[in-house]
Design a protein around this motif. Sequence first.
Motif, PDB file in Angstrom:
ATOM      1  N   SER A  51       0.849  -1.336  -0.074  1.00 27.70           N
ATOM      2  CA  SER A  51      -0.143   0.084   0.165  1.00 27.70           C
ATOM      3  C   SER A  51       0.959   1.215  -0.006  1.00 27.70           C
ATOM      4  N   LEU A  52       1.933   1.438   0.813  1.00 27.16           N
ATOM      5  CA  LEU A  52       2.930   2.508   0.775  1.00 27.16           C
ATOM      6  C   LEU A  52       3.574   2.669  -0.531  1.00 27.16           C
ATOM      7  N   ILE A  53       4.087   1.497  -1.266  1.00 24.32           N
ATOM      8  CA  ILE A  53       4.678   1.695  -2.619  1.00 24.32           C
ATOM      9  C   ILE A  53       3.616   2.460  -3.450  1.00 24.32           C
ATOM     10  N   PHE A  54       2.221   1.846  -3.447  1.00 19.72           N
ATOM     11  CA  PHE A  54       1.107   2.244  -4.430  1.00 19.72           C
ATOM     12  C   PHE A  54       1.182   3.969  -3.823  1.00 19.72           C
ATOM     13  N   PHE A  62       5.836  -0.034  -8.562  1.00 23.43           N
ATOM     14  CA  PHE A  62       5.651  -1.096  -8.364  1.00 23.43           C
ATOM     15  C   PHE A  62       5.959  -2.081  -9.370  1.00 23.43           C
ATOM     16  N   SER A  63       5.713  -1.813 -10.845  1.00 24.59           N
ATOM     17  CA  SER A  63       6.083  -2.503 -11.808  1.00 24.59           C
ATOM     18  C   SER A  63       7.829  -2.418 -12.103  1.00 24.59           C
ATOM     19  N   ASP A  64       8.130  -1.267 -11.697  1.00 25.33           N
ATOM     20  CA  ASP A  64       9.597  -1.064 -11.762  1.00 25.33           C
ATOM     21  C   ASP A  64      10.360  -1.971 -10.721  1.00 25.33           C
ATOM     22  N   LEU A  65       9.860  -2.175  -9.338  1.00 24.48           N
ATOM     23  CA  LEU A  65      10.318  -2.944  -8.393  1.00 24.48           C
ATOM     24  C   LEU A  65      10.225  -4.347  -8.660  1.00 24.48           C
ATOM     25  N   ALA A  72      17.924  -8.279  -9.476  1.00 28.63           N
ATOM     26  CA  ALA A  72      19.135  -7.693  -8.987  1.00 28.63           C
ATOM     27  C   ALA A  72      19.600  -8.984  -8.070  1.00 28.63           C
ATOM     28  N   TYR A  73      18.850  -9.578  -7.206  1.00 24.80           N
ATOM     29  CA  TYR A  73      19.198 -10.342  -6.270  1.00 24.80           C
ATOM     30  C   TYR A  73      19.938 -11.640  -6.938  1.00 24.80           C
ATOM     31  N   TYR A 120       0.979  -0.384 -17.242  1.00 21.55           N
ATOM     32  CA  TYR A 120       1.860  -1.086 -16.252  1.00 21.55           C
ATOM     33  C   TYR A 120       1.525  -2.293 -15.705  1.00 21.55           C
ATOM     34  N   PHE A 121       0.389  -2.806 -15.660  1.00 17.80           N
ATOM     35  CA  PHE A 121      -0.257  -4.253 -15.327  1.00 17.80           C
ATOM     36  C   PHE A 121       0.385  -5.071 -16.160  1.00 17.80           C
TER      37      PHE A 121
END
Length: 178
Positions: A51-54, A62-65, A72-73, A120-121
């Motif tokens: 919710s905070l990300i949105f 959100f899509s970039d994350l 990256a991991y 983005y979805f």
Amino acid sequence: MDKLEPYIKKADDFIAQYPSVTQYEKLKELETKTGQPKVFFFLGGVIIVISLIFAIGGIKLFSDLIGFLYPAYMSFKALEGGKTVDGDATQWMTYWIIFSSLNLFESAAPYLVEHIKFYYFIKCGGVLWLWHPSSNGAEVIYKSAVRPYILPMLEGSSATPKPAAAAGEKEPEAKKDE
């Protein structure tokens, strides 16, 4: 509640695998104090973070994350796995080429992005397809759409890859004129 038990058990086993990330000990303390399963607190925390990300960056963030965190991991793990470029490192290098191209397209043509409903979805699903181990979508796109156009530009340069030599195989001998 009995129908939820198998799902709660699976989720509990999952969060137990990553105790430092999920703060497993603190969740156990909450479970002891309240009598509620620790999975409920974990899911509540995940919902709050999403919710905070949105709220902060919307669906684009959100899509970039989605496109950045797990790849990256895994890229870091592939690089730390050894000094040679193995399949995982190659997969993640390919992913980053495709993902970067997608982000450059977004920056260069924002008017197109604005006119595609639910872009983005769609991007979230596409990025998952790109990096998911069962699909390796980045490799599919690279081999079918990128490589055929880029490789001819590299021919004759010192950067031309030599697949047989790179794989540690002997290069085929040139045919002799008889």
